[in-house]
Write a protein that holds these residues in place. Structure first.
Motif, PDB file in Angstrom:
ATOM      1  N   THR A  94       0.887  -1.253   0.027  1.00 20.67           N
ATOM      2  CA  THR A  94      -0.036  -0.127   0.101  1.00 20.67           C
ATOM      3  C   THR A  94       0.886   1.329   0.022  1.00 20.67           C
ATOM      4  O   THR A  94       0.569   2.137  -0.640  1.00 20.67           O
ATOM      5  N   SER A  95       1.963   1.261   0.923  1.00 26.44           N
ATOM      6  CA  SER A  95       2.806   2.344   0.980  1.00 26.44           C
ATOM      7  C   SER A  95       3.558   2.659  -0.522  1.00 26.44           C
ATOM      8  O   SER A  95       3.397   3.910  -1.102  1.00 26.44           O
ATOM      9  N   ASP A  98       0.605   4.078  -2.916  1.00 23.34           N
ATOM     10  CA  ASP A  98       0.191   5.217  -2.591  1.00 23.34           C
ATOM     11  C   ASP A  98       1.331   6.304  -2.981  1.00 23.34           C
ATOM     12  O   ASP A  98       1.075   7.342  -3.453  1.00 23.34           O
ATOM     13  N   THR A  99       2.484   5.948  -2.685  1.00 22.92           N
ATOM     14  CA  THR A  99       3.612   6.805  -2.838  1.00 22.92           C
ATOM     15  C   THR A  99       3.986   7.214  -4.148  1.00 22.92           C
ATOM     16  O   THR A  99       4.111   8.436  -4.663  1.00 22.92           O
ATOM     17  N   PHE A 100       3.944   6.224  -4.986  1.00 21.24           N
ATOM     18  CA  PHE A 100       4.542   6.377  -6.401  1.00 21.24           C
ATOM     19  C   PHE A 100       3.272   6.320  -7.338  1.00 21.24           C
ATOM     20  O   PHE A 100       3.489   6.592  -8.658  1.00 21.24           O
ATOM     21  N   GLY A 101       2.108   6.115  -6.795  1.00 21.48           N
ATOM     22  CA  GLY A 101       0.704   6.169  -7.735  1.00 21.48           C
ATOM     23  C   GLY A 101       0.944   4.717  -8.679  1.00 21.48           C
ATOM     24  O   GLY A 101       0.714   5.192 -10.166  1.00 21.48           O
ATOM     25  N   MET A 177      12.611   1.195   7.657  1.00 20.71           N
ATOM     26  CA  MET A 177      11.770   0.259   7.201  1.00 20.71           C
ATOM     27  C   MET A 177      10.449   0.473   7.943  1.00 20.71           C
ATOM     28  O   MET A 177       9.281   0.367   7.164  1.00 20.71           O
ATOM     29  N   LEU A 178      10.202   0.689   9.190  1.00 21.51           N
ATOM     30  CA  LEU A 178       9.170   0.929   9.755  1.00 21.51           C
ATOM     31  C   LEU A 178       8.467   2.295   9.459  1.00 21.51           C
ATOM     32  O   LEU A 178       7.270   2.516   8.937  1.00 21.51           O
ATOM     33  N   GLY A 184       2.342   5.076   3.780  1.00 18.81           N
ATOM     34  CA  GLY A 184       0.949   5.220   3.033  1.00 18.81           C
ATOM     35  C   GLY A 184      -0.134   5.621   3.910  1.00 18.81           C
ATOM     36  O   GLY A 184      -0.809   6.519   3.535  1.00 18.81           O
ATOM     37  N   ASP A 185      -0.152   5.307   5.279  1.00 12.36           N
ATOM     38  CA  ASP A 185      -1.167   5.747   6.041  1.00 12.36           C
ATOM     39  C   ASP A 185      -0.887   7.275   6.573  1.00 12.36           C
ATOM     40  O   ASP A 185      -1.885   8.029   6.745  1.00 12.36           O
TER      41      ASP A 185
END
Length: 312
Positions: A94-95, A98-101, A177-178, A184-185
């Motif tokens: 998800t991250s 959402d980050t790169f679309g 990493m965390l 994304g959130d």
């Protein structure tokens, strides 16, 4: 007939023209030198920044950092896909999405790598996870060391001892990493929208870059002098992150369709180099600003007259 040293109807002869040109060039050089000196007096931070960027060799450091990041990130994807629980794999996917679309073939390939299958009897997944885990352990410290060298060069500090820095390399990697898992959130404001996501991501970026410098410099620099670099880096990377969806998905899909996986590698590496160059420039610029007398007195930067000693 005119003599060799005289003047003709059309003006000075050749030797006189040469002297005139030398005089004119010299006057221009004098004016430029005077302008530079006035600029250095009025804007000393620009002069200091340019000289420090050259001494730090920013682009070389950023390229090395990007290469090490890529070598760490690729096996990390396989580790996550092999041994992480489904919820964490979904969080990473998800991250990244959402980050790169991401969309199209690049998004499908990402889902295959990260989500895969949940069959515990999949021997290939288990073998890949073990091998990739070993690769991460071998390459992750190289990425941490590259970032540490960048911070030390920006702050003109000697290398920290391996005994002091070893655990910091792993702590830095685990924290990033965390941070990436929850990015994304943060970007979506935990489901409330960009009005909350933008400031949350900005604060998160500033905070982790502030902590990164203090950690990898082994606490040799107090917290306050590190603030300008963290503000510059966090703000710049937040802006770039939100604009990534305008370029990265199209470039990745085009590279995958035309050149296959090799094209996607070059696209990702180019994007990583861009991010690392921005980070290197901002960290270096922040270190220069923190050492300017007007800022050093307020931030307590050590090593300058009238500033307190290192409190780290």
């Amino acid at each position: 007939m005119q003599s060799g040293t005289g003047t003709g109807k059309d003006g000075p002869d050749r030797p006189s023209r040469r002297a005139w040109r030398r005089k004119r060039t010299g006057s221009k050089g004098s004016r430029l030198t005077a302008m530079r000196e006035r600029a250095e007096k009025r804007f000393p931070v620009i002069t200091h920044l340019l000289s420090h960027l050259i001494s730090v060799n920013v682009f070389d450091s950023a390229t090395r950092l990007a290469a090490q990041t890529f070598l760490t990130a690729v096996p990390l994807l396989f580790v996550v896909a092999s041994i992480a629980p489904a919820a964490l794999r979904q969080q990473f996917a998800t991250s990244l999405h959402d980050t790169f679309g991401l969309s199209g073939s690049s998004n499908e390939d990402l889902a295959k790598v990260l989500l895969g299958t949940d069959d515990p009897s999949d021997q290939l997944r288990q073998t890949t996870g073990a091998v990739s885990g070993l690769m991460v352990l071998l390459s992750a410290t190289a990425c941490s060391r590259a970032m540490q060298r960048l911070c030390e060069r920006a702050w003109s500090m000697p290398k920290a001892g391996a005994r002091v820095a070893a655990w910091r390399w792993l702590a830095w990697l685990a924290t990033w990493m965390l941070m990436f898992a929850v990015q994304g959130d943060l970007r979506n404001g935990f489901g409330l929208g960009l009005w909350l996501g933008v400031p949350l991501l900005l604060l998160g970026q500033i905070g982790i870059w502030w902590w990164t410098q203090h950690l990898l410099l082994a606490g040799r620099m107090p917290w306050l002098p590190l603030l300008p670099a963290s503000l510059l880096t966090g703000t710049a990377l937040t802006v770039v992150t939100f604009t990534a969806s305008l370029y990265v998905p199209r470039a990745l899909n085009h590279s995958l369709d035309k050149y296959g996986s090799l094209g996607a590698i070059f696209t990702l590496l180019s994007w990583l180099i861009t991010l690392c160059v921005i980070a290197a420039l901002c960290i270096t610029a922040g270190a220069v600003v923190a050492r300017e007398p007007w800022a050093a007195r307020r931030l307590g930067t050590p090593g300058l007259p009238g500033t307190p000693p290192d409190r780290a």
